[in-house]
Design a protein around this motif. Structure first.
Motif, short mmCIF file in Angstrom:
data_model
loop_
_atom_site.label_atom_id
_atom_site.label_comp_id
_atom_site.label_asym_id
_atom_site.label_seq_id
_atom_site.Cartn_x
_atom_site.Cartn_y
_atom_site.Cartn_z
N ASP A 176 1.07 -39.31 -10.87
CA ASP A 176 0.31 -40.34 -10.18
C ASP A 176 -1.04 -39.76 -9.76
O ASP A 176 -1.12 -38.59 -9.36
N TYR A 178 -4.68 -40.57 -7.46
CA TYR A 178 -5.15 -41.36 -6.33
C TYR A 178 -6.68 -41.26 -6.25
O TYR A 178 -7.22 -40.18 -6.05
N LYS A 269 -4.43 -46.42 -6.63
CA LYS A 269 -3.41 -45.53 -7.17
C LYS A 269 -3.21 -45.84 -8.65
O LYS A 269 -2.96 -46.98 -9.03
#
Length: 314
Positions: A176, A178, A269
């Motif tokens: 992930d 950000y 995100k």
């Protein structure tokens, strides 16, 4: 205090147990994308400015002396016109090359390149991520066309591709990411004042421009691009904290390694993805082929082939 202020989490270990991973080249792509984005931004600004007959309209004045639209536009062209036009010509040249060589670029290929670009940052590339995603995808498509043209006659053995994948499989297990902003101050008291203003409705971007003592990020509204949990190229406290912040929220004050205090915000995100061998084999083959080229090649190398001409001559 907002519920966004959560405890930090320790950085995770790489999936391969910390074994060094070989990364394919990303610097030329980053540089090209920055150039493409700046060119497009300047062209868009110029497009927004309506044409005025004669260009004599006053756009500013100093001590009663006017600055005309014509002077403004002439200065913009002198400073940025060449680069902007170069980007436009190169975009057309590569679109023509795609038709000539029957080259296709799929959305899935762009998804992979975008995910790889976000995860493979060797530093904080703020200018690149000031681009909106649609423009970034267009620029990636142009770059992919160039790479496919350059490598269309280079044959890479399937065993070499599969071997690279097996040795570097963790590269394609994308974490992930950000998209983050930061405000840097020199004391806890200043950090508390900044958080108070945020809680009273001041935008993070405006506050970063006004209060951050880090001028490089402050001038961009605190934008530091996409950060992954545990990323080694940023301050460890930022890398530990980024995954704990809600989108549009902010952190408690963080004491960084250099002693300065930071407030971190997450604006977006990007979900992580795992790409299989079939997903990435063409990407790996192309990158290995690019490594065989004796030097870097830009779209200008194809101008003569596609009869490209421009205002600036040769």
């Amino acid at each position: 205090m907002s519920s966004n202020h959560n405890r930090t989490r320790p950085p995770s270990l790489p999936a391969d147990g910390g074994r060094p991973r070989r990364r394919l080249k990303t610097k030329p792509l980053l540089v090209l994308l920055v150039i493409l984005f700046v060119g497009n931004l300047l062209w868009f600004i110029a497009w927004l400015i309506p044409n005025q007959p004669g260009g004599a309209e006053e756009v500013a004045s100093v001590d009663g002396e006017e600055i005309t639209r014509q002077e403004w536009m002439a200065a913009m062209e002198e400073l940025h016109g060449r680069d902007t036009l170069l980007e436009l010509v190169n975009e057309k040249v590569m679109a023509t090359a795609a038709k000539e060589y029957n080259i296709k670029v799929s959305d899935k290929e762009i998804d992979l390149e975008l995910a790889m670009l976000r995860s493979a940052q060797e530093g904080v590339d703020k200018t690149l991520y000031a681009a909106d995603e649609e423009q970034l995808r267009d620029n990636l498509k142009t770059q992919l066309i160039l790479e496919k043209v350059l490598t269309k006659d280079i044959v890479i053995d399937d065993k070499a591709v599969e071997s690279f994948y097996q040795e570097n499989q963790s590269l394609y297990d994308i974490k992930d990411a950000y998209r983050s902003r930061i405000i840097v101050v020199d004391s806890a008291a200043e950090a508390d004042k900044a958080i108070s203003e945020l809680e009273n409705g001041t935008s993070f971007e405006a506050l970063a421009k006004e209060r951050s003592i880090d001028t490089a990020t402050g001038s961009l509204g605190g934008d530091i691009g996409y950060i992954t949990k545990g990323q080694s190229s940023v301050d460890s406290k930022i890398a530990e904290t980024v995954a704990t912040i809600d989108v549009d929220g902010w952190s408690d004050p963080l004491e960084m390694e250099d002693g300065r205090i930071a407030i971190l915000s997450v604006t977006e995100k990007a979900e992580g993805q795992t790409f299989s061998y079939n997903d990435v084999k063409e990407h790996i083959s192309r990158e290995l082929a690019l490594e065989q080229l004796p030097q870097s090649v830009t779209p200008e190398a194809f101008w003569r082939e596609f009869d490209a001409k421009w205002f600036y001559g040769e």
